[in-house]
Design an enzyme around this catalytic site. Structure first.
Site, PDB file in Angstrom:
ATOM      1  N   SER A 138     -41.906   4.195  55.698  1.00  0.00           N
ATOM      2  CA  SER A 138     -41.400   2.889  56.127  1.00  0.00           C
ATOM      3  C   SER A 138     -41.880   1.838  55.135  1.00  0.00           C
ATOM      4  CB  SER A 138     -41.942   2.549  57.519  1.00  0.00           C
ATOM      5  OG  SER A 138     -41.674   1.198  57.858  1.00  0.00           O
ATOM      6  N   TYR A 151     -48.342   2.415  64.344  1.00  0.00           N
ATOM      7  CA  TYR A 151     -47.148   2.877  63.625  1.00  0.00           C
ATOM      8  C   TYR A 151     -47.293   2.599  62.133  1.00  0.00           C
ATOM      9  CZ  TYR A 151     -42.338   3.165  61.959  1.00  0.00           C
ATOM     10  OH  TYR A 151     -41.212   3.493  61.247  1.00  0.00           O
TER      11      TYR A 151
END
Length: 247
Positions: A138, A151
């Site tokens: 990400s 996350y």
């Protein structure tokens, strides 16, 4: 990485980025196997698509991964590409003591899952021609989203793991990192229609064009993710972090 004639396994391939890329790889002439926990979503994803298969798998279950890998190699001996895409994300308030169940599930899914699945398949992949491992991280691996600290940390860990794995597997298995920006998917509530997020089809199309570059880049980075990826090098981390803090 060659773009056609592969046998590709995509974890978390029943929805979102995993599904969009799995179907595009299938359209490009690859055999594709998708995994996930939701059998109905998997069945819908492969409906009407020859040479596309679906197998349920919970990547948080170490024993299930081991059994799955043994079965999948027997069923698809030409498997040469693993895409570690399965992941979960949730907002957290870490400013006070709390229930850590969701944070722990995020770690198991997002980092232990890829490590375990890679470990289960690496010997097989290393014996194949044109083998590759694609780890989906990400943009938040490079600048964290403050409201999603666990996350962000798991994606940073997977980025680091990918860099090290690339060196260890050099000459045997190509290791590619795909770092998406904010994309309109169902990863979090309301994300699929959120203004300012990249449309999924647009993202997938740009990703496929980058995979077609020769040689394949070690990092697949669409234009929208570059402000995050390059923030540290450009000295922009405080500014980017301030922007993310407001989200």
């Amino acid at each position: 990485m060659k773009t056609t004639g592969n046998t590709i396994l995509v974890s978390g391939g029943g929805s979102g980025i995993g599904l969009a890329l799995a179907q595009r790889w299938h359209d490009a002439g690859n055999r594709v196997i998708i995994t996930g926990r939701n059998a109905a979503k998997l069945d819908a994803a492969i409906a009407g698509r020859a040479n596309m298969a679906a197998v349920t798998l919970d990547v948080t279950d170490a024993d299930a991964i081991a059994a799955f890998a043994k079965d999948i190699v027997a069923r698809f001996p030409a498997l040469n590409i693993l895409v570690n895409n399965a992941g979960i994300m949730s907002a957290e308030d870490a400013s006070a003591k709390r229930d850590l169940a969701q944070a722990e599930a995020t770690v198991v899914t997002n980092i232990l899952g890829p490590i375990r699945l890679t470990d289960a398949l690496v010997d097989h992949l290393a014996a194949q021609q044109d083998a590759a491992i694609i780890n989906v991280t990400s943009g938040l691996a490079f600048v964290p989203l403050p409201k999603a600290p666990t996350y962000s940390a798991t994606k940073a860990a997977l980025h680091s793991y990918s860099v090290a794995l690339r060196i260890q597997l050099e000459g045997k298995v190509e290791v590619i990192e795909l770092a998406p920006p904010a994309v309109r998917t169902d990863l979090t509530p309301g994300q699929s229609t959120r203004e300012g997020y990249m449309p999924l089809d647009e993202f997938a199309d740009e990703v496929m064009s980058l995979f077609a570059v020769e040689p394949t880049p070690a990092e697949i980075l669409v234009q929208n993710v570059l402000p995050l990826r390059n923030a540290e090098a450009n000295g922009n981390v405080p500014a980017v972090l301030g922007m993310l803090k407001s989200l």
